[in-house]
Write a protein that holds these residues in place. Structure first.
Motif, mmCIF file in Angstrom:
data_model
loop_
_atom_site.group_PDB
_atom_site.id
_atom_site.type_symbol
_atom_site.label_atom_id
_atom_site.label_comp_id
_atom_site.label_asym_id
_atom_site.label_seq_id
_atom_site.Cartn_x
_atom_site.Cartn_y
_atom_site.Cartn_z
ATOM 1 N N HIS A 127 18.488 -10.469 31.850
ATOM 2 C CA HIS A 127 18.954 -11.613 31.070
ATOM 3 C C HIS A 127 19.397 -11.220 29.667
ATOM 4 C CE1 HIS A 127 17.697 -14.674 33.976
ATOM 5 N NE2 HIS A 127 16.641 -13.928 34.191
ATOM 6 N N SER A 128 19.824 -9.966 29.461
ATOM 7 C CA SER A 128 20.220 -9.545 28.119
ATOM 8 C C SER A 128 21.535 -10.179 27.682
ATOM 9 C CB SER A 128 20.302 -8.021 28.021
ATOM 10 O OG SER A 128 21.237 -7.512 28.939
ATOM 11 N N THR A 129 22.316 -10.681 28.628
ATOM 12 C CA THR A 129 23.523 -11.440 28.305
ATOM 13 C C THR A 129 23.488 -12.718 29.139
ATOM 14 O OG1 THR A 129 24.938 -10.564 30.062
ATOM 15 C CG2 THR A 129 24.804 -9.276 28.026
ATOM 16 N N ILE A 130 24.420 -13.596 28.883
ATOM 17 C CA ILE A 130 24.503 -14.831 29.664
ATOM 18 C C ILE A 130 24.843 -14.509 31.122
ATOM 19 C CG2 ILE A 130 26.937 -15.277 29.137
ATOM 20 C CD1 ILE A 130 24.165 -17.929 29.410
ATOM 21 N N ASN A 131 25.436 -13.346 31.355
ATOM 22 C CA ASN A 131 25.854 -12.940 32.695
ATOM 23 C C ASN A 131 24.785 -12.082 33.357
ATOM 24 O OD1 ASN A 131 28.413 -14.132 32.131
ATOM 25 N ND2 ASN A 131 28.908 -12.310 30.954
ATOM 26 N N ALA A 132 23.634 -12.660 33.619
ATOM 27 C CA ALA A 132 22.521 -11.905 34.194
ATOM 28 C C ALA A 132 22.850 -11.480 35.616
ATOM 29 C CB ALA A 132 21.242 -12.731 34.166
ATOM 30 N N TRP A 133 22.892 -10.178 35.811
ATOM 31 C CA TRP A 133 23.137 -9.648 37.144
ATOM 32 C C TRP A 133 21.877 -8.988 37.665
ATOM 33 C CZ3 TRP A 133 26.747 -8.155 33.246
ATOM 34 C CH2 TRP A 133 26.344 -7.068 32.488
ATOM 35 N N ALA A 134 21.867 -8.739 38.963
ATOM 36 C CA ALA A 134 20.723 -8.098 39.608
ATOM 37 C C ALA A 134 20.793 -6.589 39.378
ATOM 38 C CB ALA A 134 20.731 -8.415 41.099
ATOM 39 N N GLU A 135 19.620 -5.996 39.193
ATOM 40 C CA GLU A 135 19.526 -4.567 38.928
ATOM 41 C C GLU A 135 18.286 -3.978 39.581
ATOM 42 O OE1 GLU A 135 19.478 -3.667 34.756
ATOM 43 O OE2 GLU A 135 21.401 -4.654 34.399
#
Length: 146
Positions: A127-135
């Motif tokens: 969630h470090s940006t608004i575009n939270a991607w899976a990692e």
């Protein structure tokens, strides 16, 4: 067929199918600003092909991993929109003097583009940006496979 979408803050049921043992959970204590990660499963294993690997300014490495078909349910729409349909794999503290990396000496060989690998690590939404991607963050191991 549309791939299931993981939205911000959602919990995914599919990762349980990929749960494994063998993660180095002590790596979680070496993450900068760990509150930005929503850890969904503390240890999963996936396979896929390296699309891109790059050294980050902080000494970590990021890999864009094109997942084998059976793991694609781990991706969310932001992985498609911002990571070219890849799962991000973060290998921490590889070349760093960050405070978080003190006392950690766990070198991982960074695979070349096109290498098929098995990755073990924590599955999380970043969630470090608004575009939270899976990692997979952090990765415990990245091992070439046939």
């Amino acid at each position: 067929m549309r791939v299931p979408v993981v939205t911000l803050g959602s919990k995914v049921k599919q990762p349980a199918a990929f749960h494994t043992e063998g993660c180095d959970e002590s790596l979680l204590s070496h993450i900068y600003n760990p509150g930005r990660l929503e850890v969904i499963d503390r240890c999963i294993a996936v396979t896929g092909t390296v699309a891109k690997a790059k050294k980050e300014n902080d000494g970590d490495y990021s890999i864009q991993l094109l997942l084998d078909k059976e793991y694609e349910s781990l991706l969310n729409q932001n992985n498609y929109d911002y990571q070219n349909g890849a799962l991000v794999v973060r290998i921490i503290c590889q070349d760093s003097r960050k405070e978080e990396c003190r006392g950690l000496n766990k070198p991982v060989t960074i695979p070349a583009r096109g290498t098929r690998v098995r990755v073990i690590g924590a599955y999380a939404l970043n969630h470090s940006t608004i575009n939270a991607w899976a990692e997979i963050y952090p990765a415990t191991s990245v091992t070439p496979v046939q």
